[in-house]
Design an enzyme around this catalytic site. Structure first.
Site, PDB file in Angstrom:
ATOM      1  N   ASN A 102      40.410  -6.757  -8.418  1.00  0.00           N
ATOM      2  CA  ASN A 102      40.805  -5.791  -7.387  1.00  0.00           C
ATOM      3  C   ASN A 102      39.574  -5.220  -6.690  1.00  0.00           C
ATOM      4  OD1 ASN A 102      43.301  -6.324  -8.337  1.00  0.00           O
ATOM      5  ND2 ASN A 102      43.534  -4.425  -9.496  1.00  0.00           N
ATOM      6  N   VAL A 103      39.762  -4.933  -5.402  1.00  0.00           N
ATOM      7  CA  VAL A 103      38.644  -4.441  -4.591  1.00  0.00           C
ATOM      8  C   VAL A 103      38.823  -2.964  -4.241  1.00  0.00           C
ATOM      9  CG1 VAL A 103      38.186  -6.733  -3.599  1.00  0.00           C
ATOM     10  CG2 VAL A 103      39.789  -5.214  -2.437  1.00  0.00           C
ATOM     11  N   HIS A 119      35.638  -9.707  -7.288  1.00  0.00           N
ATOM     12  CA  HIS A 119      35.906 -10.025  -5.881  1.00  0.00           C
ATOM     13  C   HIS A 119      35.318  -8.977  -4.944  1.00  0.00           C
ATOM     14  CE1 HIS A 119      39.489 -12.906  -6.953  1.00  0.00           C
ATOM     15  NE2 HIS A 119      38.304 -13.399  -7.248  1.00  0.00           N
ATOM     16  N   GLY A 187      48.527  -8.002 -14.928  1.00  0.00           N
ATOM     17  CA  GLY A 187      48.883  -7.903 -13.510  1.00  0.00           C
ATOM     18  C   GLY A 187      48.204  -8.913 -12.612  1.00  0.00           C
ATOM     19  N   SER A 189      48.475 -13.096 -11.211  1.00  0.00           N
ATOM     20  CA  SER A 189      49.232 -14.352 -11.220  1.00  0.00           C
ATOM     21  C   SER A 189      48.392 -15.467 -11.821  1.00  0.00           C
ATOM     22  CB  SER A 189      49.654 -14.725  -9.798  1.00  0.00           C
ATOM     23  OG  SER A 189      48.512 -14.879  -8.984  1.00  0.00           O
ATOM     24  N   ASN A 213      52.658  -8.358 -17.930  1.00  0.00           N
ATOM     25  CA  ASN A 213      53.107  -8.732 -16.588  1.00  0.00           C
ATOM     26  C   ASN A 213      54.637  -8.713 -16.604  1.00  0.00           C
ATOM     27  OD1 ASN A 213      53.640 -10.291 -14.116  1.00  0.00           O
ATOM     28  ND2 ASN A 213      51.499 -10.926 -14.260  1.00  0.00           N
ATOM     29  N   PRO A 214      55.269  -8.216 -15.553  1.00  0.00           N
ATOM     30  CA  PRO A 214      56.741  -8.259 -15.543  1.00  0.00           C
ATOM     31  C   PRO A 214      57.279  -9.678 -15.380  1.00  0.00           C
ATOM     32  CG  PRO A 214      55.914  -7.171 -13.546  1.00  0.00           C
ATOM     33  CD  PRO A 214      54.726  -7.500 -14.383  1.00  0.00           C
ATOM     34  N   ALA A 231      52.599  -2.681 -15.837  1.00  0.00           N
ATOM     35  CA  ALA A 231      51.392  -2.201 -16.514  1.00  0.00           C
ATOM     36  C   ALA A 231      51.421  -0.675 -16.691  1.00  0.00           C
ATOM     37  CB  ALA A 231      50.158  -2.615 -15.717  1.00  0.00           C
TER      38      ALA A 231
HETATM   39  P1  OAD Z   1      48.757 -11.751  -7.189  1.00  0.00           P
HETATM   40  O1  OAD Z   1      49.467 -11.078  -6.075  1.00  0.00           O
HETATM   41  O2  OAD Z   1      48.527 -13.212  -7.092  1.00  0.00           O
HETATM   42  O3  OAD Z   1      49.542 -11.491  -8.535  1.00  0.00           O
HETATM   43  C1  OAD Z   1      50.003 -10.217  -8.876  1.00  0.00           C
HETATM   44  C2  OAD Z   1      50.593 -10.280 -10.264  1.00  0.00           C
HETATM   45  O4  OAD Z   1      50.922  -8.947 -10.650  1.00  0.00           O
HETATM   46  C3  OAD Z   1      51.895 -11.094 -10.369  1.00  0.00           C
HETATM   47  O5  OAD Z   1      51.797 -11.955 -11.519  1.00  0.00           O
HETATM   48  C4  OAD Z   1      52.975 -10.040 -10.577  1.00  0.00           C
HETATM   49  O6  OAD Z   1      54.037 -10.508 -11.404  1.00  0.00           O
HETATM   50  C5  OAD Z   1      52.180  -8.951 -11.267  1.00  0.00           C
HETATM   51  N1  OAD Z   1      52.723  -7.580 -11.104  1.00  0.00           N
HETATM   52  C6  OAD Z   1      53.422  -7.050 -10.080  1.00  0.00           C
HETATM   53  N2  OAD Z   1      53.694  -5.761 -10.317  1.00  0.00           N
HETATM   54  C7  OAD Z   1      53.149  -5.457 -11.510  1.00  0.00           C
HETATM   55  C8  OAD Z   1      53.068  -4.278 -12.310  1.00  0.00           C
HETATM   56  N3  OAD Z   1      53.617  -3.124 -11.924  1.00  0.00           N
HETATM   57  N4  OAD Z   1      52.405  -4.345 -13.498  1.00  0.00           N
HETATM   58  C9  OAD Z   1      51.846  -5.508 -13.920  1.00  0.00           C
HETATM   59  N5  OAD Z   1      51.878  -6.641 -13.204  1.00  0.00           N
HETATM   60  C10 OAD Z   1      52.522  -6.629 -12.029  1.00  0.00           C
HETATM   61  O7  OAD Z   1      47.385 -10.952  -7.388  1.00  0.00           O
HETATM   62  P2  OAD Z   1      46.057 -11.420  -8.148  1.00  0.00           P
HETATM   63  O8  OAD Z   1      46.385 -12.271  -9.315  1.00  0.00           O
HETATM   64  O9  OAD Z   1      45.238 -10.221  -8.361  1.00  0.00           O
HETATM   65  O10 OAD Z   1      41.568 -12.703  -3.855  1.00  0.00           O
HETATM   66  O11 OAD Z   1      45.399 -12.310  -7.038  1.00  0.00           O
HETATM   67  C11 OAD Z   1      44.136 -12.858  -7.279  1.00  0.00           C
HETATM   68  C12 OAD Z   1      43.357 -12.939  -6.003  1.00  0.00           C
HETATM   69  O12 OAD Z   1      44.118 -13.601  -4.993  1.00  0.00           O
HETATM   70  C13 OAD Z   1      43.042 -11.602  -5.360  1.00  0.00           C
HETATM   71  O13 OAD Z   1      41.919 -10.982  -5.906  1.00  0.00           O
HETATM   72  C14 OAD Z   1      42.804 -11.969  -3.935  1.00  0.00           C
HETATM   73  C15 OAD Z   1      44.012 -12.840  -3.761  1.00  0.00           C
HETATM   74  O14 OAD Z   1      44.020 -13.689  -2.689  1.00  0.00           O
HETATM   75  C16 OAD Z   1      40.890 -12.761  -2.716  1.00  0.00           C
HETATM   76  O15 OAD Z   1      41.231 -12.139  -1.724  1.00  0.00           O
HETATM   77  C17 OAD Z   1      39.673 -13.619  -2.790  1.00  0.00           C
END
Ligand code: OAD
Length: 247
Positions: A102-103, A119, A187, A189, A213-214, A231
């Site tokens: 997260n940024v 990131h 949290g 993907s 993760n949900p 979370a």
């Molecule tokens: P994603 O949007 O790909 O995934 C979010 C995850 O959070 C999913 O698995 C959801 O099921 C989960 N989620 C949603 N609500 C939640 C909650 N309340 N508690 C716990 N989990 C929850 O986001 P990232 O995996 O962070 O990179 O994505 C990785 C990278 O892709 C980011 O840093 C960004 C993006 O493109 C860049 O911009 C380079």
């Protein structure tokens, strides 16, 4: 929610916990994730148009304005119970390192003191030409602002698709995996490499992986414990279950 007694024992005995986080940790602060259907940013916007060096070269105004919009969202956001629980963990475990994709800077705002930003950080301003880090007060009124030293275009200090992760952050994250006793994956993907390889690496190093993760993700199969839920709900309950005297 019921937690396995062995998990609670492992938490209480841990000397160093590594916590890998993604956009889901900030979802309950009102910051959209990237890939959740409907609400995710990549369901509404095209990453190729907004989060690559080529997009910034092609259309710097659109890219700058999109990040300015996201900054506004984040400025108004507050750490949620998930960030707070991770910050509280530092008072219960000798060492806790948060490795985040997260940024938004919310882990530090909640009080976590050892945060590795894989990131980058959306609040940082970098010159796309000379690499200088520019303070907000030095930003010109142009869109995007121009570097006070070389006149190059200023960009947000985040990692875009096609760019390498900051070397120091990646090296530190890899070192943390060597020393941590437990690895949380919360949290995310787990689709974006190379960050997504960290849980697999932790597992290969013999660290128990705890997934929160949900939704199901590809990392469920390497996780020793899968805690299905938000979370901001699961983490406070887990900390309270392991250290009842802390609440
Ligand atoms: P994603 O949007 O790909 O995934 C979010 C995850 O959070 C999913 O698995 C959801 O099921 C989960 N989620 C949603 N609500 C939640 C909650 N309340 N508690 C716990 N989990 C929850 O986001 P990232 O995996 O962070 O990179 O994505 C990785 C990278 O892709 C980011 O840093 C960004 C993006 O493109 C860049 O911009 C380079």
């Amino acid at each position: 929610m019921h937690f396995a007694p062995e998990l609670l024992d492992q938490l209480r005995q841990a000397r160093h916990i590594a916590v890998f986080t993604g956009a889901g940790v900030s979802a309950e602060s009102g910051i959209p994730t990237f890939r959740d259907a409907q609400t995710g940013l990549w369901a509404r916007f095209r990453a190729e148009d907004l989060a690559t060096p080529e997009a910034f070269r092609r259309d710097p105004v659109t890219v700058w304005n999109w990040y300015a919009w996201r900054r506004e969202l984040m400025r108004n956001a507050r750490p949620n119970p998930a960030h707070d629980a991770l910050a509280r963990l530092e008072r219960l475990v000798p060492r806790v390192t948060v490795i985040t994709q997260n940024v938004d800077g919310l882990h530090a705002r909640a009080g976590s003191s050892d945060v590795i930003e894989l990131h980058g950080n959306i609040w940082h301003n970098l010159c796309s030409a000379c690499g200088k880090c520019v303070m907000d007060e030095q930003l010109s009124n142009d869109t995007p602002p121009l570097c006070p030293d070389c006149g190059g275009r200023i960009r947000p200090g985040v990692v875009w698709f096609g760019e390498a992760l900051p070397v120091a952050a990646w090296t530190r994250a890899s070192e943390v995996l060597e020393t941590a006793d437990l690895f949380f994956c919360i949290g995310t993907s787990s689709l974006v490499e190379p960050a997504a390889s960290l849980p697999r690496y932790a597992r290969a190093c013999g660290r128990p992986v705890i997934q929160i993760n949900p939704e199901a993700t590809s990392h469920d199969e390497i996780a020793q414990y899968v805690l299905r839920g938000k979370a901001g709900e699961v983490l406070p309950m887990l900390v309270a279950a392991a250290w009842p005297q802390s609440v």
